[in-house]
Design an enzyme around this catalytic site. Structure first.
Site, PDB file in Angstrom:
ATOM      1  N   CYS A   2     -11.744   2.202  -3.134  1.00  0.00           N
ATOM      2  CA  CYS A   2     -12.249   3.051  -2.082  1.00  0.00           C
ATOM      3  C   CYS A   2     -12.517   2.161  -0.894  1.00  0.00           C
ATOM      4  CB  CYS A   2     -13.554   3.709  -2.522  1.00  0.00           C
ATOM      5  SG  CYS A   2     -13.402   4.559  -4.097  1.00  0.00           S
ATOM      6  N   TRP A  74     -10.817   7.073  -3.513  1.00  0.00           N
ATOM      7  CA  TRP A  74      -9.634   7.214  -4.371  1.00  0.00           C
ATOM      8  C   TRP A  74     -10.219   7.355  -5.759  1.00  0.00           C
ATOM      9  CZ3 TRP A  74      -7.181   4.854  -8.485  1.00  0.00           C
ATOM     10  CH2 TRP A  74      -5.814   5.128  -8.634  1.00  0.00           C
ATOM     11  N   ASN A 100     -17.659   1.070  -4.300  1.00  0.00           N
ATOM     12  CA  ASN A 100     -16.256   0.873  -4.693  1.00  0.00           C
ATOM     13  C   ASN A 100     -16.285   0.044  -5.970  1.00  0.00           C
ATOM     14  OD1 ASN A 100     -13.481   0.361  -4.822  1.00  0.00           O
ATOM     15  ND2 ASN A 100     -13.620  -1.384  -3.437  1.00  0.00           N
ATOM     16  N   LYS A 604      -3.786   1.282  -1.299  1.00  0.00           N
ATOM     17  CA  LYS A 604      -3.158   0.014  -0.941  1.00  0.00           C
ATOM     18  C   LYS A 604      -3.745  -1.150  -1.721  1.00  0.00           C
ATOM     19  CE  LYS A 604      -1.209  -2.580   2.723  1.00  0.00           C
ATOM     20  NZ  LYS A 604       0.123  -2.464   2.127  1.00  0.00           N
TER      21      LYS A 604
HETATM   22  C1  F6R Z   1       4.095  -0.988  -2.763  1.00  0.00           C
HETATM   23  C2  F6R Z   1       2.858  -1.744  -2.706  1.00  0.00           C
HETATM   24  C3  F6R Z   1       2.237  -2.145  -3.994  1.00  0.00           C
HETATM   25  C4  F6R Z   1       1.589  -3.536  -3.856  1.00  0.00           C
HETATM   26  C5  F6R Z   1       0.805  -3.864  -5.141  1.00  0.00           C
HETATM   27  C6  F6R Z   1       0.223  -5.259  -5.081  1.00  0.00           C
HETATM   28  O1  F6R Z   1       4.592  -0.718  -1.494  1.00  0.00           O
HETATM   29  O2  F6R Z   1       2.339  -2.022  -1.646  1.00  0.00           O
HETATM   30  O3  F6R Z   1       3.137  -2.096  -5.043  1.00  0.00           O
HETATM   31  O4  F6R Z   1       2.592  -4.471  -3.644  1.00  0.00           O
HETATM   32  O5  F6R Z   1      -0.234  -2.948  -5.301  1.00  0.00           O
HETATM   33  O6  F6R Z   1      -0.640  -5.414  -3.997  1.00  0.00           O
HETATM   34  P1  F6R Z   1      -1.034  -6.832  -3.458  1.00  0.00           P
HETATM   35  O7  F6R Z   1       0.182  -7.470  -2.904  1.00  0.00           O
HETATM   36  O8  F6R Z   1      -2.073  -6.561  -2.413  1.00  0.00           O
HETATM   37  O9  F6R Z   1      -1.570  -7.609  -4.623  1.00  0.00           O
END
Ligand code: F6R
Length: 609
Positions: A2, A74, A100, A604
């Site tokens: 979140c 989320w 969160n 994200k």
């Molecule tokens: C897809 C995407 C996710 C991230 C994954 C890892 O477009 O963004 O698959 O790549 O959640 O996130 P990070 O790189 O922040 O560890």
């Protein structure tokens, strides 16, 4: 997963909270809420839905008060409803919190609190924290929060305010990210710098089991037992403009277009007279690097795809054995690790819970940890032995684009650096390979100018239900990435496969309705074989969209559509090849009237395991 933002100020905070939480919307967008203290009373507005929809309904800006918290959710425990949306509050509506993370012992705590007469309004794990603070409250909100935290098991980034102490904002962290921002006559807490960068670039990163006590003119960091801790104030060098859309309709499109700049910044200062200059960034000396006998790359999602491409680079050029692991699986095996194993963690956010857990496990087993991270000051950044940053700037669109290409660039730089240390390539070859890398931003610019062509193809196939993405060698992870981009933003089911593997099953899916995107750039290794795979698809009526090298006229005879990319080194062509795939996904989504910045169910920054 979140987003949290909190402000204590000498001015009304509602608009700043709203702006901040909008910038965190990529972390969660199934419900949103805000609380301010006005005339010693909590005033809360919240509901299920995206921020824009909820704001239209409740008008957050109407809230009055110089202290407040905001949250975008989320959901983990409890579906996205008004009741389950944060902020939560205690029985007397005096204490309000945003959270969160996940409270693991919430059932026991809830039972205990109910037996003491507490009344719950939601099905969330979070609400127990508000009641637990109330249960410990004897007139001092800081003491009550600290006592409550000692009873909690699990992960949290927490913001707490109390109507009886309208000048104090309390924050606490265990495992979930939280920063404190130092402003002028106002101070902030946030899950991520993007929320507050407009107001300050001075931040303190909270560590596990730390609390922050903020007033408008003071910030004090304490441990959970109330002892004061001295912390560094860090200056963030991200330009706040980068966190704006700058005229683009979506962050995703803006970030796709930012790639030439992001790559240039990732290269800056790392190449000197044709040599790679990483020695001052790496905390490992040459002897340690020479002694590395094995590399394990851990990552999730798009970053995992970058890892697969990195495996190809490191084995091909640096002659090092590499394995790539899903971070979430790594801990549940018994990987063979010793002091000469280098574990490379790749993460845009630096907060992905599984990747963080994987590096902790690898450290326990004695591995050295090198991370490739975009968010400076993030947990993975701070817990690694050494870090190579991708200078992509803030990535706001949920679908990763510029973070991916800059990860590939850093992996390429690291590969060449290792190749020079281990003498697997001679100086001249390295210079030549570096020279080709230098041209990448310009080549990408020219590729981006073909956007209209890509858009047309996306529009033709936007109503298809399935798609296949095929590639061989280093283009296999690019095929996986193309498929992931398409499915996550357009909801078209897509699979990435090694081109030759298609014959072992997926070929059964091919008919006249199946678009097959084939990475068919010219190289000495796989090109001819890929042409063979294209023919296999055509023979079964499939539609071919080929990504090919400029000047390749042969492929035109076979494919239904060809998207050309500039000719470059085979390894580097994979970094270019992903760009048309990102644009295909983007336009398929927008032509289907979907918001690619906020794909359903996705967050994200996945800070829960
Ligand atoms: C897809 C995407 C996710 C991230 C994954 C890892 O477009 O963004 O698959 O790549 O959640 O996130 P990070 O790189 O922040 O560890």
């Amino acid at each position: 997963m979140c987003g949290i933002v909190g402000i204590v100020s000498d001015n009304n905070v509602a608009n700043k909270l709203l702006d901040g939480v909008k910038r965190l919307e990529y972390r969660g967008y199934d419900s949103v809420g805000m609380v301010c203290i006005n005339s010693n009373k909590l005033v809360i507005k919240k509901d299920a839905g995206k921020i824009e929809e909820v704001d239209k309904k409740v008008n957050f800006s109407e809230l009055k008060g110089n202290i407040g918290l905001a949250h975008c959710r989320w959901s983990t425990h409890g579906s996205p409803t008004k009741e389950n949306a944060h902020p939560h509050f205690d029985c007397k509506s005096k204490i309000s919190i945003v959270h969160n993370g996940i409270i693991e012992n919430f059932s026991e705590l809830k039972e205990m609190l109910i037996s003491k007469g507490h009344k719950f309004n939601s099905l969330t794990d979070t609400e127990v924290i508000a009641h637990l603070i109330e249960d410990n409250f004897k007139g001092d909100i800081e003491e009550a929060t600290s006592a409550a935290l000692k009873q909690i098991e699990g992960s949290y980034a927490l913001g707490v305010i109390c109507a009886d102490s309208p000048e104090i904002l309390i924050a606490a962290r265990n495992e979930s990210p939280l920063i404190v921002g130092i402003g002028k006559n106002e101070n902030f807490i946030a899950s991520d710098v993007a929320a507050i960068l407009k107001h300050t670039n001075k931040v303190i990163y909270l560590d596990n089991n730390e609390m922050a006590i903020l007033t408008k003119n003071n910030v004090q960091i304490k441990n959970i037992d109330g002892e004061i801790i001295k912390k560094n104030i860090n200056e963030i060098d991200w330009d706040s403009e980068l966190a704006e859309k700058a005229g683009y309709e979506h962050f995703m499109l803006k970030e796709i277009h930012e790639q030439p700049r992001a790559i240039t910044e990732t290269l800056n200062g790392r190449i000197e007279n044709g040599n790679i200059n990483l020695a001052n960034e790496l905390n490992f000396n040459e002897r340690e690097l020479k002694n590395i006998s094995r590399i394990i790359i851990v990552a999730c999602g798009t970053s995992w795809h970058a890892g697969l491409a990195g495996e190809f680079m490191l084995e091909e050029l640096a002659k090092l054995p590499v394995e790539v692991e899903y971070a979430s699986e790594f801990r549940y095996r018994n990987p063979i690790i010793n002091g000469n194993t280098l574990v490379i963690a790749i993460s845009q956010s630096g907060e992905t819970a599984d990747t963080l857990a994987a590096i902790r496990e690898a450290k326990k087993k004695g591995a050295k940890i090198l991370s490739i991270v975009n968010a400076k000051g993030s947990s993975i950044d701070r817990e690694s032995d050494s870090v190579l940053y991708t200078f992509a700037g803030p990535e706001i669109g949920v679908a990763s684009t510029k973070a991916f290409t800059t990860q590939l660039v850093v992996l390429y730089l690291f590969t060449l650096y290792m190749s020079s240390i281990r003498d697997s390539l001679n100086k001249e070859t390295i210079k030549d390979l570096m020279g080709k890398l230098r041209k990448l931003p310009l080549e990408m610019e020219s590729l981006l100018s073909k956007e209209k062509e890509i858009r047309k193809i996306a529009n033709i196939y936007k109503d298809k239900h399935n798609a296949l993405f095929l590639g061989r060698g280093i283009n296999f992870p690019i095929a996986l990435e193309g498929a992931l981009k398409l499915k996550e933003v357009s909801y078209i089911h897509a699979e990435g496969y090694p081109a030759a593997e298609m014959k072992h099953g997926p070929i059964a899916l091919i008919d006249k309705n199946m678009p097959v995107v084939v990475l068919a750039t010219k190289d000495i290794y796989t090109y001819k074989k890929v042409l063979g795979n294209i023919q296999e698809v055509k023979a079964r009526g499939g539609i071919i969209i080929a990504i090919a090298s400029d000047g390749d006229s042969e492929i035109k005879k076979l494919a239904d559509h060809v998207l050309y990319i500039p000719n470059t080194l085979y390894i580097l062509s994979s970094i270019l090849a992903v760009v048309p795939l990102q644009l295909l996904a983007y336009y398929a989504a927008t032509d289907r009237k979907l918001d690619p910045d906020k794909p359903r169910n996705l967050s994200k920054s996945v800070t829960v395991e």
